[in-house]
Write a protein that holds these residues in place. Structure first.
Motif, PDB file in Angstrom:
ATOM      1  N   VAL A  81      38.709  90.545  67.052  1.00  0.00           N
ATOM      2  CA  VAL A  81      37.733  89.517  67.432  1.00  0.00           C
ATOM      3  C   VAL A  81      38.456  88.229  67.799  1.00  0.00           C
ATOM      4  O   VAL A  81      38.115  87.562  68.783  1.00  0.00           O
ATOM      5  N   PHE A  82      39.478  87.878  67.027  1.00  0.00           N
ATOM      6  CA  PHE A  82      40.258  86.681  67.350  1.00  0.00           C
ATOM      7  C   PHE A  82      40.903  86.805  68.729  1.00  0.00           C
ATOM      8  O   PHE A  82      40.847  85.868  69.531  1.00  0.00           O
ATOM      9  N   LEU A  83      41.517  87.943  69.018  1.00  0.00           N
ATOM     10  CA  LEU A  83      42.152  88.122  70.328  1.00  0.00           C
ATOM     11  C   LEU A  83      41.140  88.059  71.457  1.00  0.00           C
ATOM     12  O   LEU A  83      41.405  87.459  72.501  1.00  0.00           O
ATOM     13  N   ALA A  84      39.977  88.661  71.257  1.00  0.00           N
ATOM     14  CA  ALA A  84      38.959  88.641  72.303  1.00  0.00           C
ATOM     15  C   ALA A  84      38.458  87.219  72.551  1.00  0.00           C
ATOM     16  O   ALA A  84      38.273  86.812  73.703  1.00  0.00           O
ATOM     17  N   MET A  85      38.246  86.472  71.486  1.00  0.00           N
ATOM     18  CA  MET A  85      37.747  85.106  71.657  1.00  0.00           C
ATOM     19  C   MET A  85      38.832  84.165  72.176  1.00  0.00           C
ATOM     20  O   MET A  85      38.542  83.222  72.896  1.00  0.00           O
ATOM     21  N   GLU A 100      38.149  80.749  63.244  1.00  0.00           N
ATOM     22  CA  GLU A 100      37.481  81.295  62.063  1.00  0.00           C
ATOM     23  C   GLU A 100      37.795  82.780  61.893  1.00  0.00           C
ATOM     24  O   GLU A 100      38.043  83.240  60.774  1.00  0.00           O
ATOM     25  N   ALA A 101      37.797  83.521  62.973  1.00  0.00           N
ATOM     26  CA  ALA A 101      38.137  84.949  62.891  1.00  0.00           C
ATOM     27  C   ALA A 101      39.584  85.129  62.450  1.00  0.00           C
ATOM     28  O   ALA A 101      39.896  86.018  61.645  1.00  0.00           O
ATOM     29  N   LEU A 102      40.476  84.286  62.961  1.00  0.00           N
ATOM     30  CA  LEU A 102      41.878  84.343  62.541  1.00  0.00           C
ATOM     31  C   LEU A 102      42.013  83.985  61.068  1.00  0.00           C
ATOM     32  O   LEU A 102      42.770  84.629  60.330  1.00  0.00           O
ATOM     33  N   ALA A 103      41.275  82.990  60.614  1.00  0.00           N
ATOM     34  CA  ALA A 103      41.347  82.584  59.209  1.00  0.00           C
ATOM     35  C   ALA A 103      40.867  83.695  58.281  1.00  0.00           C
ATOM     36  O   ALA A 103      41.473  83.944  57.232  1.00  0.00           O
ATOM     37  N   VAL A 104      39.801  84.390  58.660  1.00  0.00           N
ATOM     38  CA  VAL A 104      39.305  85.494  57.833  1.00  0.00           C
ATOM     39  C   VAL A 104      40.316  86.636  57.812  1.00  0.00           C
ATOM     40  O   VAL A 104      40.596  87.227  56.764  1.00  0.00           O
ATOM     41  N   VAL A 145      50.677  77.051  59.216  1.00  0.00           N
ATOM     42  CA  VAL A 145      50.686  76.379  60.520  1.00  0.00           C
ATOM     43  C   VAL A 145      49.265  76.026  60.929  1.00  0.00           C
ATOM     44  O   VAL A 145      48.990  74.925  61.409  1.00  0.00           O
ATOM     45  N   MET A 146      48.340  76.931  60.703  1.00  0.00           N
ATOM     46  CA  MET A 146      46.946  76.691  61.063  1.00  0.00           C
ATOM     47  C   MET A 146      46.343  75.575  60.218  1.00  0.00           C
ATOM     48  O   MET A 146      45.529  74.787  60.701  1.00  0.00           O
ATOM     49  N   LEU A 147      46.753  75.478  58.972  1.00  0.00           N
ATOM     50  CA  LEU A 147      46.233  74.459  58.068  1.00  0.00           C
ATOM     51  C   LEU A 147      46.686  73.062  58.461  1.00  0.00           C
ATOM     52  O   LEU A 147      45.897  72.116  58.456  1.00  0.00           O
ATOM     53  N   PHE A 148      47.951  72.920  58.816  1.00  0.00           N
ATOM     54  CA  PHE A 148      48.490  71.598  59.105  1.00  0.00           C
ATOM     55  C   PHE A 148      48.413  71.196  60.567  1.00  0.00           C
ATOM     56  O   PHE A 148      48.690  70.054  60.900  1.00  0.00           O
ATOM     57  N   GLU A 149      48.053  72.126  61.423  1.00  0.00           N
ATOM     58  CA  GLU A 149      47.951  71.798  62.839  1.00  0.00           C
ATOM     59  C   GLU A 149      46.637  71.067  63.093  1.00  0.00           C
ATOM     60  O   GLU A 149      45.577  71.486  62.650  1.00  0.00           O
ATOM     61  N   THR A 150      46.712  69.972  63.803  1.00  0.00           N
ATOM     62  CA  THR A 150      45.510  69.211  64.124  1.00  0.00           C
ATOM     63  C   THR A 150      45.136  69.461  65.568  1.00  0.00           C
ATOM     64  O   THR A 150      45.982  69.768  66.405  1.00  0.00           O
ATOM     65  N   THR A 151      43.875  69.331  65.842  1.00  0.00           N
ATOM     66  CA  THR A 151      43.429  69.496  67.220  1.00  0.00           C
ATOM     67  C   THR A 151      43.780  68.239  67.995  1.00  0.00           C
ATOM     68  O   THR A 151      43.593  67.124  67.503  1.00  0.00           O
ATOM     69  N   PRO A 152      44.271  68.386  69.192  1.00  0.00           N
ATOM     70  CA  PRO A 152      44.617  67.186  69.962  1.00  0.00           C
ATOM     71  C   PRO A 152      43.358  66.416  70.343  1.00  0.00           C
ATOM     72  O   PRO A 152      42.380  66.984  70.799  1.00  0.00           O
ATOM     73  N   LYS A 153      43.404  65.121  70.128  1.00  0.00           N
ATOM     74  CA  LYS A 153      42.262  64.284  70.465  1.00  0.00           C
ATOM     75  C   LYS A 153      42.406  63.800  71.896  1.00  0.00           C
ATOM     76  O   LYS A 153      43.479  63.431  72.344  1.00  0.00           O
ATOM     77  N   ARG A 154      41.315  63.810  72.591  1.00  0.00           N
ATOM     78  CA  ARG A 154      41.328  63.340  73.973  1.00  0.00           C
ATOM     79  C   ARG A 154      41.337  61.813  73.971  1.00  0.00           C
ATOM     80  O   ARG A 154      40.538  61.180  73.292  1.00  0.00           O
TER      81      ARG A 154
END
Length: 175
Positions: A81-85, A100-104, A145-154
């Motif tokens: 599901v993660f790969l498809a999304m 979310e799919a990757l986290a699960v 990596v997923m926990l500490f990575e922040t989304t880039p702000k525009r």
């Protein structure tokens, strides 16, 4: 290809490329022949722990094998599901469903690998313990990596400031 891939998404895609085929083969091996598949290297820690410490009968061991196969297929499904999304850029931009799919998948896979590693250490299966420890480290590395990575702000585009004028009302020479 889109240029908004994050490190955790790329790392998750690499993990999915490993876990989907490997854990699917292991799960189908258990589904075809539960006892024989349970006593192969990837699952031998569950089998030996169940026979040595839980004293399970034949049918209970078969049920344990099927439960293990179901858990592995569930992790594989969340990685798929993660790969498809993640593959479709409109889904990746508009929602965090891929994350979310990757986290699960990371959570369930880490629990399964940790339990397998602990059971392998308890029954003395060194090679199986090394395999499960390396899988656990891959999963936990991506989770960190997923926990500490922040989304880039525009950032808003500001008009260019004239070269001679100061950026604010005060100049640097004033006290």
């Amino acid at each position: 290809m889109s240029n908004n891939w994050r490190i955790s998404s790329f790392n998750g895609a690499l993990l999915a490329a490993y876990f989907i085929p490997v854990w699917t083969i292991i799960a189908f091996s258990i589904m075809v022949s539960p006892i024989h598949g349970l006593y192969e290297r990837p699952s031998v820690s569950f089998a030996l722990y169940a026979s040595d410490y839980l004293h399970l009968g034949k049918m209970a061991t078969v049920r344990l094998a099927w439960l293990l196969a179901l858990a592995r297929i569930t992790v594989v499904a969340f990685f798929a599901v993660f790969l498809a999304m993640a593959a479709f850029s409109p889904l990746r931009r508009n929602s965090s469903g891929a994350d979310e799919a990757l986290a699960v998948a990371l959570c369930l896979g880490s629990v399964l690998s940790f339990a397998s590693m602990m059971m392998a250490s308890k029954v003395g299966e060194v090679e199986a313990m090394r395999m499960h420890a390396s899988e656990l480290l891959m999963l936990l590395g991506t989770a960190i990596v997923m926990l500490f990575e922040t989304t880039p702000k525009r950032t808003a585009v500001t008009p260019a400031v004239e070269a001679g004028a100061p950026a604010s009302g005060l100049s640097l020479q004033q006290p």
